[in-house]
Scaffold this active site. Structure first.
Site, mmCIF file in Angstrom:
data_model
loop_
_atom_site.group_PDB
_atom_site.id
_atom_site.type_symbol
_atom_site.label_atom_id
_atom_site.label_comp_id
_atom_site.label_asym_id
_atom_site.label_seq_id
_atom_site.Cartn_x
_atom_site.Cartn_y
_atom_site.Cartn_z
ATOM 1 N N GLY A 205 -78.747 30.484 -29.741
ATOM 2 C CA GLY A 205 -79.833 30.268 -28.980
ATOM 3 C C GLY A 205 -79.542 30.032 -27.631
ATOM 4 O O GLY A 205 -78.765 30.455 -26.764
ATOM 5 N N GLY A 206 -80.107 28.534 -27.356
ATOM 6 C CA GLY A 206 -80.012 28.176 -25.897
ATOM 7 C C GLY A 206 -80.967 28.816 -24.813
ATOM 8 O O GLY A 206 -81.684 29.734 -25.149
ATOM 9 N N TRP A 207 -81.055 28.248 -23.729
ATOM 10 C CA TRP A 207 -82.171 28.607 -22.990
ATOM 11 C C TRP A 207 -81.967 30.312 -22.746
ATOM 12 O O TRP A 207 -83.171 30.963 -22.503
ATOM 13 C CB TRP A 207 -81.635 27.988 -21.637
ATOM 14 C CG TRP A 207 -82.808 28.447 -20.350
ATOM 15 C CD1 TRP A 207 -82.466 29.534 -19.395
ATOM 16 C CD2 TRP A 207 -84.191 27.868 -20.153
ATOM 17 N NE1 TRP A 207 -83.644 29.266 -18.414
ATOM 18 C CE2 TRP A 207 -84.506 28.411 -19.153
ATOM 19 C CE3 TRP A 207 -85.025 26.936 -20.753
ATOM 20 C CZ2 TRP A 207 -85.764 28.368 -18.449
ATOM 21 C CZ3 TRP A 207 -86.067 26.948 -20.222
ATOM 22 C CH2 TRP A 207 -86.703 27.224 -19.000
ATOM 23 N N THR A 208 -80.870 30.742 -22.405
ATOM 24 C CA THR A 208 -80.703 32.043 -22.248
ATOM 25 C C THR A 208 -81.216 32.944 -23.394
ATOM 26 O O THR A 208 -81.577 34.102 -23.256
ATOM 27 C CB THR A 208 -79.224 32.605 -21.656
ATOM 28 O OG1 THR A 208 -79.068 31.556 -20.370
ATOM 29 C CG2 THR A 208 -79.173 33.943 -21.140
ATOM 30 N N GLU B 41 -85.885 27.749 -27.351
ATOM 31 C CA GLU B 41 -86.871 27.197 -26.373
ATOM 32 C C GLU B 41 -87.544 28.197 -25.707
ATOM 33 O O GLU B 41 -87.306 29.016 -25.022
ATOM 34 C CB GLU B 41 -85.489 26.797 -25.259
ATOM 35 C CG GLU B 41 -84.477 25.622 -25.632
ATOM 36 C CD GLU B 41 -83.581 25.458 -24.492
ATOM 37 O OE1 GLU B 41 -83.856 25.653 -23.356
ATOM 38 O OE2 GLU B 41 -82.476 24.882 -24.969
ATOM 39 N N THR C 20 -83.481 14.981 -24.603
ATOM 40 C CA THR C 20 -84.241 13.890 -23.680
ATOM 41 C C THR C 20 -83.567 13.995 -22.368
ATOM 42 O O THR C 20 -82.899 12.843 -21.810
ATOM 43 C CB THR C 20 -84.235 12.727 -24.257
ATOM 44 O OG1 THR C 20 -82.918 12.439 -24.806
ATOM 45 C CG2 THR C 20 -85.401 12.608 -25.534
ATOM 46 N N TYR C 21 -83.510 15.086 -21.495
ATOM 47 C CA TYR C 21 -83.044 15.188 -20.244
ATOM 48 C C TYR C 21 -83.580 16.448 -19.571
ATOM 49 O O TYR C 21 -84.539 17.055 -20.129
ATOM 50 C CB TYR C 21 -81.600 15.480 -20.179
ATOM 51 C CG TYR C 21 -80.918 16.257 -21.686
ATOM 52 C CD1 TYR C 21 -80.351 15.784 -22.440
ATOM 53 C CD2 TYR C 21 -81.236 17.609 -21.292
ATOM 54 C CE1 TYR C 21 -79.831 16.516 -23.536
ATOM 55 C CE2 TYR C 21 -80.634 18.529 -22.460
ATOM 56 C CZ TYR C 21 -79.587 17.948 -23.607
ATOM 57 O OH TYR C 21 -79.457 18.621 -24.437
ATOM 58 N N ASP C 22 -83.448 16.542 -18.531
ATOM 59 C CA ASP C 22 -83.919 17.751 -17.415
ATOM 60 C C ASP C 22 -85.425 17.597 -17.300
ATOM 61 O O ASP C 22 -86.157 18.449 -17.197
ATOM 62 C CB ASP C 22 -83.587 19.094 -18.105
ATOM 63 C CG ASP C 22 -81.984 19.599 -18.019
ATOM 64 O OD1 ASP C 22 -81.671 20.635 -18.576
ATOM 65 O OD2 ASP C 22 -81.514 18.866 -17.068
#
Length: 610
Positions: free
Chosen positions: A341-344, A384, A451-453
């Site tokens: 997965g991941g954002w893309t 995501e 817990t970033y971005d």
């Protein structure tokens, strides 16, 4: 393509902080000495009835550096500090004292530092003193701290010892001694510029730095780090009981020129417990290998290979998968998970959620491909976001993530790890509220909470804010956009603390066109970055734009008209202390190639969790 996620900007509402300005540093300066001024303020950042979270902020409001700080206050009977971070907190009855750590005592003009604590009771602090006086901005003598010593060199390395030598630091009042730090912890104080560390473990990786102390007992910044591996050894170094997980990116072998062997040469392999290999794709509702060349076809020469043996044209497996196999042979304690997965690549999860059993079966077929079945110990899902929007929007419903997680556990059984990277949006009605993360956790070994971005130049005009705040702070652009709120919300939904890993970014986010050094300033756009505007690796930023202050448990830096926020070894150490105090299962990071060549951020995570 990356794991990093963007949380949409939301208005701050319903967060009440208690701000108590107090008065000044006393130490009156003589006419011959430079003077500066400072303030200390208190905020109650969380309140759960029987207890609360508090935060003190010390700010240098003058024009001369401050070398150390000491905050004192009184609590009414029945109110007490139960745990603290970023300061050494002690008490005598109802009187409490907080002293700076060795790494956060020095404050440049305009810089500030915060420390926090969890408390019991309902009272508020009174009678604040800062360095012996009130806390409203008086004057204190200015005395520059020592410079950093030279980076140590290592010699006479044996199974159990190493000799370290370094060039001397400088100071206007003279150097008193040096602290030698191993993996971030002090192991010796010496008056010379060399030290032999004995009693080490054979075949083990260590990282050493040195700090100078002047005759006024001020400590200066740490030197550069030197990595040392002792000779000999047939067993692996202990890794403790906490998960220490790093993401290895499939595409990093190209422009970043980062390979599995870098985990060995940096010393990081001996300090982690798990690797997430990122990313497999999700197409037509099924798991598939993304870049087959990088994954299992790219040939490595002997000097590029973990084993020191060159790949041949006819061997059945090459590429990253074969290098990971070699890494596991050298470091048997490491477990590797295949992350999909991941954002893309999250768009495919909507179709996967329509037939969870078929999706799970396809994922297991990839993980158990006979060419590399011994490489992977489990699967990680980075969706995501379930029932919410990321690069695309999903409307599969509140229960879809739980159903998908259950299908994966049923398919993979108890002998495989099944984990998920999830949103850290702790706002009311935000992404954590959109899916059944509490119900899904019963099927998963742990969550990688991203817990970033939280903030970045995707909001081009600012305000500037740290992208990975540990806690809330006065002026934070959005309520709930911090690690503490996210972890608290997940716990409230029934997720056990031991199934939560705190996320650390090995990169910074930054703006340009900024005229204000402290957080909250306006900007004109994204700061230049090596691979993407607004993003830069820690290994670059530590030299190109060194940290000038801290806020909410993370560092920020102002250089030229650019403003960056990122974690340093010091802030990571504090976050690991917080994670342990919260009972979390450990920490993870995105991603290995952002670290220095000697793995100083990995060392900070390892040292902080041990």
């Amino acid at each position: 393509m990356r794991l990093r996620h963007r949380l949409g900007q939301r208005a701050v509402a319903g967060l009440t902080t208690l701000l108590l300005p107090f008065a000044a540093l006393v130490g009156l300066a003589s006419p011959a000495s430079a003077a500066t001024s400072a303030t200390a303020t208190y905020a109650k950042t969380q309140d759960w009835g029987s207890g609360f979270e508090g935060k003190w902020t010390v700010k240098n409001t003058g024009t001369t550096a401050i070398s150390s700080w000491n905050v004192e206050w009184d609590f009414p009977s029945g109110t007490a500090v139960t745990s603290a971070w970023d300061a050494d907190v002690t008490n005598s009855g109802t009187h409490w004292t907080a002293k700076n750590k060795s790494w956060n005592g020095s404050l440049a003009p305009g810089a500030s530092v915060s420390f926090g604590f969890n408390g019991s009771g309902t009272g508020s602090p009174a009678n604040c003193k800062l360095n012996g006086g009130s806390c409203d901005g008086g004057s204190v003598p200015g005395d520059a701290a020592p410079s950093a010593p030279g980076t140590p060199t290592a010699s006479a390395v044996t199974n159990t010892s190493v000799k370290l030598s370094w060039s001397a630091a400088t100071d206007d009042k003279g150097i008193k001694n040096y602290d030698v730090l191993r993996d971030g912890a002090k192991v010796a104080t010496v008056t010379t510029t060399s030290y032999t560390n004995t009693g080490l473990t054979a075949g083990t990786d260590y990282s050493y730095t040195v700090q100078a102390r002047d005759t006024a007992d001020q400590t200066g910044p740490a030197s550069g780090a030197v990595a040392v591996r002792t000779t000999g050894g047939t067993t692996e170094p202990p890794t403790g009981d906490k998960v220490k997980l790093g993401y290895f990116t499939e595409w990093g072998v190209y422009g970043r020129n980062y390979h599995v062997k870098n985990l060995v040469t940096s010393g990081s392999a001996s300090k982690i417990t798990h690797i997430n290999y990122a990313f497999g794709n999700v197409k037509d509702g099924k798991c598939v290998v993304d870049d087959t060349y990088a994954a299992y076809d790219k040939a490595y020469t002997a000097d590029q290979s973990v084993s020191g043996t060159a790949d041949t044209w006819d061997q059945p497996l090459r590429g990253n998968f074969n290098q990971l196999r070699q890494l596991k042979a050298k470091y048997p304690h490491i477990k590797v998970l295949y992350s999909f997965g991941g954002w893309t690549y999250s768009g495919g999860f909507t179709q996967a959620a329509a037939n969870p059993a078929a999706f799970a079966a396809s994922c297991k077929a990839v993980v158990e491909d006979p060419r590399w079945a011994d490489v992977f110990d489990g699967i990680d899902i980075d969706w995501e976001y379930p029932n919410a929007c990321g690069l695309t929007c999903d409307t599969s419903g509140f229960s879809s993530f739980k159903t998908l997680s259950q299908a994966l556990r049923t398919e993979f059984g108890s002998n495989y790890l099944v984990t998920a990277a999830i949103t850290a949006d702790g706002s009311s009605g935000g992404k954590i509220d959109a899916a059944d993360y509490g119900g899904a956790s019963a099927s998963l070994d742990w969550y990688n909470v991203m817990t970033y971005d939280y903030f970045g130049a995707f909001d081009a005009d600012g305000p500037t804010a740290p992208h990975s705040p540990l806690t809330s702070y006065a002026g934070i652009p959005a309520a709930g956009f911090n690690s503490a709120d996210a972890i608290a919300k997940l716990k409230s939904k029934g997720v056990p603390a031991k199934k939560l890993l705190l996320g650390i970014g090995f990169y910074g986010r930054g703006w340009t066109g900024v005229t204000q050094s402290t957080p909250g300033g306006s900007a004109t756009g994204a700061a230049p970055g090596t691979y993407e505007a607004g993003i830069e690796d820690y290994k670059v930023l530590k030299n190109s734009c060194p940290a000038t202050g801290t806020i909410a448990g993370t560092a920020y830096a102002y250089c030229g008209n650019n403003w960056w926020s990122y974690d340093t070894p010091a802030t990571i150490g504090s976050k690991m202390t917080w994670a342990k105090n919260q009972g979390l299962g450990g920490a993870f990071f995105w991603e290995f190639s952002g670290d220095t060549s000697n793995g100083e951020l990995v060392s900070a995570i390892n040292g902080g969790l041990n």
